[in-house]
Design an enzyme around this catalytic site. Structure first.
Site, PDB file in Angstrom:
ATOM      1  N   ARG A   1       2.171  -1.431 -11.791  1.00 41.35           N
ATOM      2  CA  ARG A   1       2.346  -2.130 -10.506  1.00 41.35           C
ATOM      3  C   ARG A   1       3.351  -1.448  -9.584  1.00 41.35           C
ATOM      4  NH1 ARG A   1       5.632  -5.993  -9.368  1.00 41.35           N
ATOM      5  NH2 ARG A   1       6.010  -6.614 -11.515  1.00 41.35           N
TER       6      ARG A   1
ATOM      7  N   ASP B   1      -8.853   2.654   9.559  1.00 41.49           N
ATOM      8  CA  ASP B   1      -9.750   2.523   8.416  1.00 41.49           C
ATOM      9  C   ASP B   1     -10.731   3.691   8.547  1.00 41.49           C
ATOM     10  OD1 ASP B   1     -11.868   1.935   6.708  1.00 41.49           O
ATOM     11  OD2 ASP B   1     -11.732  -0.229   7.034  1.00 41.49           O
TER      12      ASP B   1
HETATM   13  C1  LIG Z   1     -16.137  -1.821   2.189  1.00 43.41           C
HETATM   14  C2  LIG Z   1     -15.205  -1.646   3.298  1.00 43.41           C
HETATM   15  C3  LIG Z   1     -13.917  -2.223   3.284  1.00 43.41           C
HETATM   16  C4  LIG Z   1     -13.437  -3.109   2.162  1.00 43.41           C
HETATM   17  O1  LIG Z   1     -13.354  -2.416   0.956  1.00 43.41           O
HETATM   18  P1  LIG Z   1     -13.492  -3.143  -0.484  1.00 43.41           P
HETATM   19  O2  LIG Z   1     -13.331  -1.988  -1.413  1.00 43.41           O
HETATM   20  O3  LIG Z   1     -14.818  -3.820  -0.520  1.00 43.41           O
HETATM   21  O4  LIG Z   1     -12.383  -4.129  -0.576  1.00 43.41           O
HETATM   22  C5  LIG Z   1     -13.093  -1.985   4.358  1.00 43.41           C
HETATM   23  N1  LIG Z   1     -13.496  -1.245   5.404  1.00 43.41           N
HETATM   24  C6  LIG Z   1     -14.710  -0.687   5.455  1.00 43.41           C
HETATM   25  C7  LIG Z   1     -15.094   0.116   6.649  1.00 43.41           C
HETATM   26  C8  LIG Z   1     -15.603  -0.861   4.424  1.00 43.41           C
HETATM   27  O5  LIG Z   1     -16.821  -0.322   4.489  1.00 43.41           O
END
Ligand SMILES: *Cc1c(COP(=O)(O)O)cnc(C)c1O
Length: 382
Positions: A49, A175
């Site tokens: 962790r 992201d």
């Molecule tokens: C799938 C996805 C997430 C979330 O990821 P998990 O691994 O499902 O928690 C976040 N952003 C984008 C663009 C995704 O495609």
């Protein structure tokens, strides 16, 4: 001065970077299963962790090198990564600016959790830099973007956003899941923190759920202090699986880029297809920006059927699997209207361009000719 690491290509970094030595001279990183580590004669306090066990470090070093970051953290899902990053940077009373066209889970996090913690936010209507500037408040702390976006693959200008953040004292977070570290390195455009759902291209085989955040050390140290309390770290076994998967990421993504380009061209000229959304098509909204800030156009594309029913079309596919999620070696397809955007009211969905006829294709590594033949067959359904 450039170190050897800066000179190595992504293909080489994918294979070698981060691997930990094996005392028996095996060539793979051993899986260190311990959750209890000795503490005498060392200042390190190893614990899963605390994000510092060898298998976590192997993954972090690999992805940091690929994203030109200096440090990172590996989480048990993409959502664990992005929620921990946001809650470590934002305090009660702070304001966060979110671009439009976010992943559904991210939207849900904002709408369900932010008010409860007294965090203010603005959801932008479009991603022009002027719209970002207009949303700025005295208490704005974080600007959060996602490029390309889901499902219409819209492109946000990373350099403009990072300049805006530097001038206004905000931290920029992206992201980068859809692009993968192979096609886009936002840190090179001045973005501060990069997040991935490693469940997608980093894992690449539809069998790992994980998340990553990488950045400069200053940011990672700050995020880590909160991460240790939230506890969303990834176990050693899965870290090993992820390390192994990333070894082939560059060749996987390269083939996915190639296939997606071929498929986009094919769909573009097909009379049963009304519109194709792919950043590699010159008439795409973000084509020119994509050419500037990316090294590949990616394996994701969306298209709208002219009058063929979306379910009939999907049932006519023999190779491409109608299923949720993305980024695997196998091609998968889904209708956002009944999957990722199911909870968005129909009129709002359609205003955003997400009709019932829209399909999102995650292109795999199969032979491009086989995939095109499969699509051609399904487009002939009545
Ligand atoms: C799938 C996805 C997430 C979330 O990821 P998990 O691994 O499902 O928690 C976040 N952003 C984008 C663009 C995704 O495609």
């Amino acid at each position: 001065m450039k170190t050897l690491k800066d000179k190595l290509s992504k293909h080489t970094l994918c294979v070698h970077e981060g691997s930990r030595p094996d005392e028996y001279k095996g060539i793979n990183t051993p899986i260190y299963t311990s959750t209890s580590f000795g503490y005498l004669d060392t200042d390190e306090r190893y614990y899963p962790r605390y994000f510092n066990i060898p298998n976590q470090q192997a993954v972090i070093d690999k992805v940091s090198a690929l994203e030109h970051a200096s440090d990172g953290l590996v989480f048990s899902s993409g959502m664990a990564a992005l929620s921990t990053v946001l809650f470590s940077l934002l305090n009660k009373g702070d304001h966060c600016i979110f671009q439009s066209g976010l992943y559904g889970g991210t939207m849900n996090l904002i709408l369900c959790e932010f008010d409860r913690f007294g965090i203010e936010y603005t959801l932008l209507q479009n991603n022009d830099i002027v719209t970002f500037q207009k949303a700025l408040k005295k208490n704005s702390k974080v600007v959060y973007i996602e490029s390309p976006s889901n499902p219409l693959l819209s492109i946000t200008d990373l350099r403009k956003v990072s300049e805006f953040c530097k001038n206004s004292g905000c931290i920029s977070v992206i992201d980068n899941t859809f692009a993968s570290p192979v096609n886009q390195n936002p840190i090179d455009s001045g973005i501060d923190i990069v997040i991935h759902s490693a469940t997608k291209y980093l894992g690449g085989h539809s069998d790992i759920c994980a998340g990553i955040a990488v950045a400069g050390k200053k940011y990672i140290d700050r995020i880590k202090r909160t991460s240790v309390n939230f506890g969303g770290s990834l176990n050693a076994m899965m870290c090993y699986m992820l390390e192994r998967s990333i070894k082939t990421m560059a060749i996987r993504v390269e083939k996915q880029n190639y296939n997606a380009g071929k498929i986009a061209e094919f769909l573009y000229q097909h009379h049963q297809v009304k519109k194709v959304y792919y950043p590699g098509l010159p008439d795409h909204q973000g084509y020119e920006i994509a050419c500037r800030q990316r090294t590949g156009f990616g394996g994701m594309l969306s298209f709208e059927l002219a009058d063929l029913n979306a379910v009939t079309f999907q049932k006519g596919l023999r190779l491409i699997k109608p299923s949720m999620s993305l980024g695997g070696i196998e091609s998968t397809i889904c209708a956002p209207a009944v999957t990722s955007h199911k909870l968005v009211p129909k009129n709002q969905r359609e205003a955003e361009g997400i009709s019932d006829q829209l399909l999102r294709l995650s292109v795999g590594i199969e032979a491009d000719a086989d995939l095109i033949e499969d699509l051609e067959h399904a487009l002939k359904q009545k």
